[in-house]
Design a protein around this motif. Sequence first.
Motif, PDB file in Angstrom:
ATOM      1  N   GLU A   1       0.841  -1.206   0.000  1.00 56.50           N
ATOM      2  CA  GLU A   1       0.000   0.000   0.000  1.00 56.50           C
ATOM      3  C   GLU A   1       0.880   1.262   0.000  1.00 56.50           C
ATOM      4  O   GLU A   1       0.605   2.224  -0.709  1.00 56.50           O
TER       5      GLU A   1
ATOM      6  N   ASP B   1       2.414   1.707  -3.344  1.00 53.00           N
ATOM      7  CA  ASP B   1       1.359   2.104  -4.291  1.00 53.00           C
ATOM      8  C   ASP B   1       1.104   3.600  -4.194  1.00 53.00           C
ATOM      9  O   ASP B   1       1.006   4.285  -5.199  1.00 53.00           O
ATOM     10  N   ASN B   2       0.996   4.087  -2.952  1.00 54.48           N
ATOM     11  CA  ASN B   2       0.733   5.520  -2.747  1.00 54.48           C
ATOM     12  C   ASN B   2       1.812   6.388  -3.375  1.00 54.48           C
ATOM     13  O   ASN B   2       1.516   7.426  -3.948  1.00 54.48           O
TER      14      ASN B   2
ATOM     15  N   ILE C   1       1.922   5.359  -7.505  1.00 58.63           N
ATOM     16  CA  ILE C   1       0.758   5.716  -8.308  1.00 58.63           C
ATOM     17  C   ILE C   1       0.348   7.162  -8.029  1.00 58.63           C
ATOM     18  O   ILE C   1       0.187   7.962  -8.933  1.00 58.63           O
ATOM     19  N   LYS C   2       0.253   7.512  -6.739  1.00 56.42           N
ATOM     20  CA  LYS C   2      -0.264   8.860  -6.443  1.00 56.42           C
ATOM     21  C   LYS C   2       0.846   9.908  -6.384  1.00 56.42           C
ATOM     22  O   LYS C   2       0.580  11.103  -6.325  1.00 56.42           O
ATOM     23  N   GLY C   3       2.095   9.446  -6.311  1.00 58.22           N
ATOM     24  CA  GLY C   3       3.210  10.403  -6.300  1.00 58.22           C
ATOM     25  C   GLY C   3       3.400  11.081  -4.948  1.00 58.22           C
ATOM     26  O   GLY C   3       4.036  12.111  -4.830  1.00 58.22           O
ATOM     27  N   GLU C   4       2.841  10.474  -3.871  1.00 56.15           N
ATOM     28  CA  GLU C   4       2.987  11.102  -2.534  1.00 56.15           C
ATOM     29  C   GLU C   4       4.287  10.639  -1.862  1.00 56.15           C
ATOM     30  O   GLU C   4       4.619   9.457  -1.920  1.00 56.15           O
TER      31      GLU C   4
END
Length: 622
Positions: free
Chosen positions: A71, A74-75, A78-81
């Motif tokens: 997770e 993924d963050n 995918i989200k670029g955080e």
Amino acid sequence: MKSFLEKNVSPDSLITLFSQAPVAMCLLVGDDLIIHNANPMMLELWGKDASVVGQPLFEALPEIKSQGFVEIFDNVYIKGEIFNGNKLPVFLEKSGNLKEYFFDFIYAPVFNEDHKIIGVSVVATEVTDQVISERKLKESEYRFEDLIKKSDYSIAIYRTDDLYIELANDLMLKTWGKDASVIGLKLEDALPELEGQPFIGILKDIFKTGKTYTATEDRVDLVVDGKLQSYYFNFSYKPLKNSAGEVYAIHNMAVDVTDLVTARKEIQEREEKFRDLADSMPQFVWTSDKDGKITYMNDNWYRYTGFEKDEDPAAGVKRVMKPGVYENVEILWAESVKEGKPFEMEYQFIDPGKPEVYRWFLGRAVPAFDENGSVKQWIGTFTDIDDFKQLQTQKDNFLGIASHELKTPLTSLKIYTQFIEKNLVKKNDLKNAEVAAKMDGQIDLLTSLISDLLDVTKIQNGKIQLNETEFDFDLLTEEIVAEQQMTSRHRIILNQSTVGMVNADRHRISQVMSNLISNATKYSPNADKVEISTELKGNVVSFSVRDFGIGIPQDKQAKVFEQYYRVSDSKEHTFPGLGLGLYISSEIIKRSGGRIYVLSAEEKGSDFCFEIPKNKNVQQNA
Ligand code: ADP
């Protein structure tokens, strides 16, 4: 526009920086997070070698897949955080062992030139040691707090020189009469009653001096249950110092000893009261321990003797006592101490300031017992009886002279009376002759009373002499019984067994016999008989007189042998007497090496008995 790094720094230098950095770094590329680069620190941290490069992350480290990393990545991917992990726990398998490690992480997206995310960069620092030591510290803090809470002592910790109450266990709160709401307050605000008492000042000083302060049985006034009360504590203020040696807090430990102190104060006050009492007494009062060693003498003793208080009191007593007496006192005293029985003795102490003049004292001591019935200490007195003794001597002298002076005219009176009686009989004036005979009888009575008085004075002066001769005891008994029978209305029954010859003072023994028989008839007015019996057992001769008269109460029986003692019941007053006969008898019997005693029951009668040795030189008893 290219960055400074791209423009000026060679890729090799960047790679060197990457590989030599003292933090673990790696670059993960693509959806599968292929390990593109991992510096030596990162490989060491994973417990892997360079062969993992080129593998997908979750294949190289399968154990982390189930630990929330999917997770997180993924963050980022995918989200670029950017993900910042602080002291994050991770279970890693190194050389076959799955173990927990802690890391600070930064996961950041990696972009290509088109600003598209192509991977994730990882920077990690292992903080396992730090976390473990933090945990240990916490645990020890918990343990410390727990220890303080459960302690049997009142404990508090004051922080900074403003004395903030950092911690106070339940016992300390109870001691203060406060609840937990005072924790966090300044001590002086929590306990305003401390103003004017030294404790706040002492505590503040410790921040300067760094020195522990301890107190024993110190008084502290505290408001408990709404009122100011005094308590006593044994307590300590201990400075707690940091590594630089500076005081940052004070540890206060206290034990409430109020009950102990008040109990002791009460005992002290009581002791003082008794000591004042003892010191103000005209007698000499002293105490000794259970073994008879003198522990205290009252002030009056020191005033009288002028001795110093630090001198051994027993040595002082020896010094003032008439020479040659102390040795006897010691023997008697040791006997009393051994048996736990009261001590009584008369002796003379020197009169201070008057050399060679001695005064009579009565020394007495009684044991005091503890709750188990064992002797705890002895309480003794020396009472000055010198004036009394002098009066007694005067009285004895007077009695001696008076009875002696009375005896002479009485002897003449007796001769004249007998002369008159004879003349009257001759003149056949029988009526008046009878009166003269009665007069003669009364003169005999008076003579015997005066003889008793004389005997007493002789006993007092140690002048009574026994003239021991050998005589027939059975014959004497018969003579005395016959003589007594002449003047008595009682039937005197004699149950005689053969005693034979006895070595004693015939006259004095006859005096005792007469005295016992005349008492028996005197004190049995409603009876008509008196029984006499004699017996010989071994070397012991016994003579007893039994009457059926008024008897003697149990508690008075031993006293009848004392000088001047008369049982002082109203009925005894009707019987004439001086209270001397039994005293004289007992002295005679004692000096004859025998004993005299009575068995009696009130209203039933008495049995007076004496025993003497048949022959004083034979050491044999019945
Ligand atoms: P007293 O001259 O008073 O008889 P004693 O010394 O002979 O003196 O006796 C002392 C006291 O003992 C008497 O006063 C009396 O109270 C008591 N006592 C003596 N003998 C008897 C007895 N046989 N029965 C009862 N009481 C007696």
